[in-house]
Enzyme design. Structure first.
Site, PDB file in Angstrom:
ATOM      1  N   VAL A 105     -31.994  34.590 -12.461  1.00 41.40           N
ATOM      2  CA  VAL A 105     -31.178  33.418 -12.107  1.00 41.40           C
ATOM      3  C   VAL A 105     -31.806  32.750 -10.889  1.00 41.40           C
ATOM      4  O   VAL A 105     -31.973  33.381  -9.840  1.00 41.40           O
ATOM      5  CB  VAL A 105     -29.716  33.826 -11.825  1.00 41.40           C
ATOM      6  CG1 VAL A 105     -28.906  32.607 -11.401  1.00 41.40           C
ATOM      7  CG2 VAL A 105     -29.095  34.480 -13.050  1.00 41.40           C
ATOM      8  N   HIS A 127     -29.585  35.510  -4.889  1.00 46.56           N
ATOM      9  CA  HIS A 127     -28.457  36.438  -4.950  1.00 46.56           C
ATOM     10  C   HIS A 127     -28.921  37.807  -4.477  1.00 46.56           C
ATOM     11  O   HIS A 127     -30.030  38.232  -4.784  1.00 46.56           O
ATOM     12  CB  HIS A 127     -27.865  36.537  -6.355  1.00 46.56           C
ATOM     13  CG  HIS A 127     -28.869  36.704  -7.447  1.00 46.56           C
ATOM     14  ND1 HIS A 127     -29.680  35.676  -7.869  1.00 46.56           N
ATOM     15  CD2 HIS A 127     -29.207  37.777  -8.192  1.00 46.56           C
ATOM     16  CE1 HIS A 127     -30.470  36.106  -8.839  1.00 46.56           C
ATOM     17  NE2 HIS A 127     -30.213  37.392  -9.046  1.00 46.56           N
ATOM     18  N   ASP A 158     -20.816  41.249 -10.836  1.00 44.91           N
ATOM     19  CA  ASP A 158     -21.830  40.975 -11.841  1.00 44.91           C
ATOM     20  C   ASP A 158     -21.210  41.106 -13.234  1.00 44.91           C
ATOM     21  O   ASP A 158     -20.423  42.004 -13.498  1.00 44.91           O
ATOM     22  CB  ASP A 158     -23.006  41.949 -11.691  1.00 44.91           C
ATOM     23  CG  ASP A 158     -24.240  41.487 -12.449  1.00 44.91           C
ATOM     24  OD1 ASP A 158     -25.221  41.096 -11.785  1.00 44.91           O
ATOM     25  OD2 ASP A 158     -24.226  41.506 -13.700  1.00 44.91           O
ATOM     26  N   ILE A 159     -21.604  40.211 -14.147  1.00 44.13           N
ATOM     27  CA  ILE A 159     -21.030  40.199 -15.492  1.00 44.13           C
ATOM     28  C   ILE A 159     -21.505  41.394 -16.323  1.00 44.13           C
ATOM     29  O   ILE A 159     -20.850  41.766 -17.297  1.00 44.13           O
ATOM     30  CB  ILE A 159     -21.393  38.859 -16.179  1.00 44.13           C
ATOM     31  CG1 ILE A 159     -20.395  38.523 -17.284  1.00 44.13           C
ATOM     32  CG2 ILE A 159     -22.820  38.858 -16.701  1.00 44.13           C
ATOM     33  CD1 ILE A 159     -20.520  37.086 -17.773  1.00 44.13           C
ATOM     34  N   ASN A 162     -34.150  40.354  -6.161  1.00 40.83           N
ATOM     35  CA  ASN A 162     -35.335  40.137  -6.973  1.00 40.83           C
ATOM     36  C   ASN A 162     -35.899  38.749  -6.681  1.00 40.83           C
ATOM     37  O   ASN A 162     -35.143  37.787  -6.555  1.00 40.83           O
ATOM     38  CB  ASN A 162     -34.974  40.258  -8.456  1.00 40.83           C
ATOM     39  CG  ASN A 162     -34.490  41.654  -8.820  1.00 40.83           C
ATOM     40  OD1 ASN A 162     -35.063  42.636  -8.357  1.00 40.83           O
ATOM     41  ND2 ASN A 162     -33.446  41.741  -9.616  1.00 40.83           N
ATOM     42  N   HIS A 190     -27.920  41.694  -4.902  1.00 43.58           N
ATOM     43  CA  HIS A 190     -27.129  42.665  -5.663  1.00 43.58           C
ATOM     44  C   HIS A 190     -26.654  43.736  -4.687  1.00 43.58           C
ATOM     45  O   HIS A 190     -27.446  44.250  -3.894  1.00 43.58           O
ATOM     46  CB  HIS A 190     -27.981  43.362  -6.725  1.00 43.58           C
ATOM     47  CG  HIS A 190     -28.550  42.467  -7.779  1.00 43.58           C
ATOM     48  ND1 HIS A 190     -28.008  42.349  -9.032  1.00 43.58           N
ATOM     49  CD2 HIS A 190     -29.641  41.659  -7.773  1.00 43.58           C
ATOM     50  CE1 HIS A 190     -28.745  41.512  -9.764  1.00 43.58           C
ATOM     51  NE2 HIS A 190     -29.749  41.078  -9.022  1.00 43.58           N
TER      52      HIS A 190
END
Ligand code: 5GP
Length: 125
Positions: A106, A110, A39-40, A97, A112
């Site tokens: 986004v 995805h 993750d950024i 999420n 996490h």
């Protein structure tokens, strides 16, 4: 801004661009069905995103439309990445999420994967 999980797939979303190689990522794992990368904006010492390569907006979309092979590949890849990162013995957390109340930002599914420290109780108040 959180997304509407019922929206159609948007090919301009940031993870679609990462999958097409238009944006960089710090890749951890990749196979036929899955890409995993850091993750950024990490929220824990380990914060990895695992995404399917298919065009799925959310967990809802994926669970309804993905093939059995895509679903099995995705679930196995998440477990594989956690093992490879040494997260099983200390423990880790998975989070996905979905939509407005889930605060999904986004619009490409995805998961996490958080770890590297005690993560506290399940939800912030
Ligand atoms: P969400 O709120 O949708 O569940 O989480 C989106 C996650 O994507 C956030 O943790 C955010 O830091 C991460 N993210 C957003 N843009 C990028 C990007 O360009 N590269 C990477 N590696 N992560 C991103």
């Amino acid at each position: 801004m959180p997304i509407d999980a019922t929206q159609p797939y948007d090919d301009a979303n940031v993870f679609a661009r990462i999958l097409r190689g238009e944006l960089p990522c710090t890749r951890i794992y990749e196979d036929e069905h899955v890409l995993a990368f850091h993750d950024i904006n990490p929220q824990a010492p380990t914060h990895i995103l695992v995404i399917p390569k298919g065009r799925y907006v959310s967990w809802d979309d994926f669970s309804a439309r993905a093939t059995d092979a895509e679903i099995a590949g995705f679930v196995r890849a998440v477990g594989h990445v956690a093992r490879e990162q040494g997260l099983v013995a200390p423990g880790y957390r998975l989070l996905t999420n979905v939509g407005q109340h889930g605060h999904q930002e986004v619009p490409h599914l995805h998961v996490h994967l958080f770890g590297g420290r005690p993560l506290g109780t399940m939800l912030a108040s």
